[in-house]
Motif scaffolding. Structure first.
Motif, PDB file in Angstrom:
ATOM      1  N   PRO A  44       0.831  -1.195   0.000  1.00  0.00           N
ATOM      2  CA  PRO A  44       0.000   0.000   0.000  1.00  0.00           C
ATOM      3  C   PRO A  44       0.872   1.254   0.000  1.00  0.00           C
ATOM      4  N   GLY A  45       0.384   2.259  -0.681  1.00  0.00           N
ATOM      5  CA  GLY A  45       1.129   3.511  -0.746  1.00  0.00           C
ATOM      6  C   GLY A  45       1.154   4.028  -2.163  1.00  0.00           C
ATOM      7  N   GLY A  46       1.695   5.236  -2.305  1.00  0.00           N
ATOM      8  CA  GLY A  46       1.747   5.839  -3.625  1.00  0.00           C
ATOM      9  C   GLY A  46       0.360   6.103  -4.145  1.00  0.00           C
ATOM     10  N   ILE A  47       0.088   5.614  -5.357  1.00  0.00           N
ATOM     11  CA  ILE A  47      -1.215   5.872  -5.962  1.00  0.00           C
ATOM     12  C   ILE A  47      -2.268   4.842  -5.569  1.00  0.00           C
ATOM     13  N   ASN A  48      -1.859   3.830  -4.785  1.00  0.00           N
ATOM     14  CA  ASN A  48      -2.831   2.776  -4.492  1.00  0.00           C
ATOM     15  C   ASN A  48      -2.763   2.327  -3.029  1.00  0.00           C
ATOM     16  N   ASN A  49      -3.769   2.755  -2.276  1.00  0.00           N
ATOM     17  CA  ASN A  49      -3.902   2.316  -0.892  1.00  0.00           C
ATOM     18  C   ASN A  49      -5.081   1.356  -0.706  1.00  0.00           C
ATOM     19  N   SER A  50      -5.520   0.723  -1.796  1.00  0.00           N
ATOM     20  CA  SER A  50      -6.628  -0.224  -1.709  1.00  0.00           C
ATOM     21  C   SER A  50      -6.307  -1.335  -0.718  1.00  0.00           C
ATOM     22  N   ALA A  51      -7.352  -1.862  -0.083  1.00  0.00           N
ATOM     23  CA  ALA A  51      -7.148  -2.945   0.882  1.00  0.00           C
ATOM     24  C   ALA A  51      -6.885  -4.279   0.187  1.00  0.00           C
ATOM     25  N   THR A  52      -7.527  -4.500  -0.971  1.00  0.00           N
ATOM     26  CA  THR A  52      -7.446  -5.794  -1.649  1.00  0.00           C
ATOM     27  C   THR A  52      -7.053  -5.605  -3.102  1.00  0.00           C
TER      28      THR A  52
ATOM     29  N   VAL B  94      -5.436   0.474 -15.832  1.00  0.00           N
ATOM     30  CA  VAL B  94      -5.175  -0.613 -14.893  1.00  0.00           C
ATOM     31  C   VAL B  94      -4.004  -0.225 -14.003  1.00  0.00           C
ATOM     32  N   MET B  95      -4.178  -0.359 -12.684  1.00  0.00           N
ATOM     33  CA  MET B  95      -3.044  -0.180 -11.780  1.00  0.00           C
ATOM     34  C   MET B  95      -2.266  -1.492 -11.689  1.00  0.00           C
ATOM     35  N   VAL B  96      -0.945  -1.405 -11.795  1.00  0.00           N
ATOM     36  CA  VAL B  96      -0.092  -2.594 -11.823  1.00  0.00           C
ATOM     37  C   VAL B  96       1.100  -2.381 -10.898  1.00  0.00           C
ATOM     38  N   TYR B  97       1.457  -3.435 -10.177  1.00  0.00           N
ATOM     39  CA  TYR B  97       2.693  -3.452  -9.395  1.00  0.00           C
ATOM     40  C   TYR B  97       3.517  -4.623  -9.901  1.00  0.00           C
ATOM     41  N   SER B  98       4.699  -4.333 -10.451  1.00  0.00           N
ATOM     42  CA  SER B  98       5.577  -5.384 -10.960  1.00  0.00           C
ATOM     43  C   SER B  98       6.989  -5.174 -10.420  1.00  0.00           C
TER      44      SER B  98
ATOM     45  N   ALA C 190       3.817  -1.884 -21.670  1.00  0.00           N
ATOM     46  CA  ALA C 190       4.913  -2.335 -20.806  1.00  0.00           C
ATOM     47  C   ALA C 190       4.948  -1.538 -19.502  1.00  0.00           C
ATOM     48  N   SER C 191       5.386  -2.209 -18.442  1.00  0.00           N
ATOM     49  CA  SER C 191       5.608  -1.518 -17.173  1.00  0.00           C
ATOM     50  C   SER C 191       6.791  -0.567 -17.327  1.00  0.00           C
ATOM     51  N   THR C 192       6.723   0.534 -16.604  1.00  0.00           N
ATOM     52  CA  THR C 192       7.782   1.550 -16.726  1.00  0.00           C
ATOM     53  C   THR C 192       8.576   1.734 -15.445  1.00  0.00           C
ATOM     54  N   VAL C 193       8.026   1.185 -14.334  1.00  0.00           N
ATOM     55  CA  VAL C 193       8.733   1.283 -13.055  1.00  0.00           C
ATOM     56  C   VAL C 193       8.657  -0.072 -12.365  1.00  0.00           C
ATOM     57  N   ALA C 194       9.605  -0.317 -11.493  1.00  0.00           N
ATOM     58  CA  ALA C 194       9.616  -1.568 -10.739  1.00  0.00           C
ATOM     59  C   ALA C 194       9.355  -1.275  -9.272  1.00  0.00           C
ATOM     60  N   ASN C 195       8.683  -2.225  -8.627  1.00  0.00           N
ATOM     61  CA  ASN C 195       8.484  -2.191  -7.182  1.00  0.00           C
ATOM     62  C   ASN C 195       7.715  -0.967  -6.702  1.00  0.00           C
ATOM     63  N   GLN C 196       6.766  -0.547  -7.495  1.00  0.00           N
ATOM     64  CA  GLN C 196       5.830   0.474  -7.056  1.00  0.00           C
ATOM     65  C   GLN C 196       4.603   0.440  -7.972  1.00  0.00           C
TER      66      GLN C 196
ATOM     67  N   GLU D  98      -0.053   3.285 -13.046  1.00  0.00           N
ATOM     68  CA  GLU D  98      -1.286   3.105 -13.806  1.00  0.00           C
ATOM     69  C   GLU D  98      -0.965   3.058 -15.287  1.00  0.00           C
ATOM     70  N   LEU D  99      -1.337   1.945 -15.927  1.00  0.00           N
ATOM     71  CA  LEU D  99      -1.125   1.774 -17.359  1.00  0.00           C
ATOM     72  C   LEU D  99      -2.415   2.102 -18.103  1.00  0.00           C
ATOM     73  N   THR D 100      -2.274   2.747 -19.258  1.00  0.00           N
ATOM     74  CA  THR D 100      -3.434   3.151 -20.053  1.00  0.00           C
ATOM     75  C   THR D 100      -3.448   2.382 -21.370  1.00  0.00           C
ATOM     76  N   PHE D 101      -4.609   1.785 -21.674  1.00  0.00           N
ATOM     77  CA  PHE D 101      -4.803   1.016 -22.910  1.00  0.00           C
ATOM     78  C   PHE D 101      -5.857   1.746 -23.736  1.00  0.00           C
ATOM     79  N   ASP D 102      -5.417   2.390 -24.819  1.00  0.00           N
ATOM     80  CA  ASP D 102      -6.286   3.260 -25.608  1.00  0.00           C
ATOM     81  C   ASP D 102      -6.874   2.483 -26.792  1.00  0.00           C
ATOM     82  N   PHE D 103      -8.098   1.980 -26.604  1.00  0.00           N
ATOM     83  CA  PHE D 103      -8.751   1.222 -27.666  1.00  0.00           C
ATOM     84  C   PHE D 103      -9.372   2.131 -28.722  1.00  0.00           C
ATOM     85  N   GLY D 104      -9.315   3.439 -28.497  1.00  0.00           N
ATOM     86  CA  GLY D 104      -9.794   4.359 -29.505  1.00  0.00           C
ATOM     87  C   GLY D 104      -8.972   4.305 -30.782  1.00  0.00           C
ATOM     88  N   THR D 105      -7.769   3.771 -30.705  1.00  0.00           N
ATOM     89  CA  THR D 105      -6.912   3.677 -31.896  1.00  0.00           C
ATOM     90  C   THR D 105      -7.443   2.664 -32.909  1.00  0.00           C
TER      91      THR D 105
END
Length: 369
Positions: free
Chosen positions: A241-249, A287-291, A317-323, A326-333
């Motif tokens: 938890p922390g940063g942009i995501n403090n969700s419980a689950t 989508v929020m991702v932690y990798s 692709a992920s751009t940061v590690a260990n934090q 939020e990745l954006t998938f633009d289906f408008g293309t």
């Protein structure tokens, strides 16, 4: 000589008359009245399947016919004529009856004897209620040995309903639409008499599966759908938890060692409109991702499009590690026509090679402009 002929004629006449009487039957009225029926008894063959069917077989000696009065019913249905060696059947409700059997002997003399008959229906056994949910709508069928009917208490305060069917068959009831929640479904199997059997089922009615996906809602079945190719997924407490995501689950996604490159998860979307990529709902998926690694790609795939629109796949692709990021998938293309809906959401990770045990965390999947 004439006298002798006259006597012969009378003798001939007597022989002729005697030949018209059946063998073993006297033409003497006094003798006939002495032939009577005896050893009266009855046989009740009572079915055990709650049909109420009873086979009645009168027996006796010297009887020409019987009249069986069932002690139930009206008009022609209240009795039957039965010949010796034959039977009659009648369907009884549960209860106590007095069956009268009248026996007629060869001279037509009637003798009536009554016999008590008790019909008790047994409680149904092997009662099973089969539930099939389509979103929040339940289709219910029920079966039970010796069940004459069923009633259903949905557990949500709505009226009790009666299921329809036939003895020994499957009973159905009109579909029922629930508000998402937790309920106790009660099915009462009826015998047709006083006895009955009750079975209960705890049921959870989940909300339609639609975006946003937070992995937090207790009435959302996040495990609907499944996995393929060897990946594992499970909801866990947010380990970072922390940063942009403090969700419980959050959802833990593991691409196990040896999992196929094409492995992933699939989730049917049960909302009325699926994921509609149009101006009213937005054409981007976030989508929020932690990798733990930078550069490996997450796939978001929209499948089963309406109007013949093909599946759409985007990889980011992920751009940061260990934090969290939020990745954006633009289906408008893709130029997807407005109003198009998709009924299935797929995630894949690093789909270029087989798994090495990578773990990522996914959270807060949403559709935006």
């Amino acid at each position: 000589m004439k006298k002798i002929k006259l006597i012969f004629s009378f003798a001939l006449l007597a022989v002729t008359i005697s030949c018209t009487i059946p063998e073993g039957v006297s033409n003497d009225d006094v003798a006939l009245s002495g032939v009577s029926s005896s050893n009266y008894s009855k046989i009740f063959d009572i079915s055990t399947n709650n049909s109420g069917l009873v086979k009645i077989t009168p027996t006796g000696e010297g009887v020409s016919s019987y009249t069986v009065s069932y002690g139930h019913g009206t008009g022609a249905g209240a009795s039957a004529t039965v010949m010796p060696g034959a039977s009659t059947t009648h369907i009884y409700p549960e209860g106590n009856y007095m069956v009268a059997i009248t026996s007629y002997d060869l001279s037509g003399v009637a003798t009536t004897t009554t016999y008590p008959l008790s019909i008790i229906y047994s409680a149904p056994t092997n009662v099973v209620g089969v539930q099939n949910f389509a979103g929040t709508i339940l289709t219910l069928t029920a079966t039970g040995t010796n069940a004459n009917g069923f009633t259903v208490n949905w557990g949500d305060g709505s009226a009790v309903e009666t299921m329809t069917g036939t003895l020994g068959g499957t009973f159905t009831v009109p579909t029922h639409n629930y508000v998402p929640g937790i309920y106790t479904l009660t099915i009462k199997a009826l015998s047709g008499g006083a006895a009955y059997t009750v079975v209960t089922y705890p049921i959870t009615v989940f909300s339609p599966f639609e975006l946003p996906i937070t992995y937090e809602l207790p009435l959302q079945n996040y495990n609907v759908g499944g996995t393929f190719g060897g990946v594992d997924v499970i909801q866990v407490a947010n380990p970072f938890p922390g940063g942009i995501n403090n969700s419980a689950t959050v959802r833990k996604y593991t691409k196990t060692v040896g999992a196929a490159s094409w492995s992933g998860t699939w989730t049917p979307l049960s909302s009325p409109n699926g994921v509609a990529l149009n101006t009213s709902n937005g054409n981007k998926i976030k989508v929020m991702v932690y990798s733990t690694e930078v550069g490996k790609m997450l796939n978001v795939e929209l499948e089963q499009g309406s109007g013949g629109v093909s599946n759409k796949v985007l990889k980011v692709a992920s751009t940061v590690a260990n934090q969290w990021e939020e990745l954006t998938f633009d289906f408008g293309t893709f130029g997807i026509p407005a109003g198009t809906t998709f009924n299935q959401l797929v995630f894949r990770y690093n789909d270029v090679v087989d798994g090495t045990g990578e773990v990522i965390y996914i959270d807060n999947v949403k559709q935006v402009f």
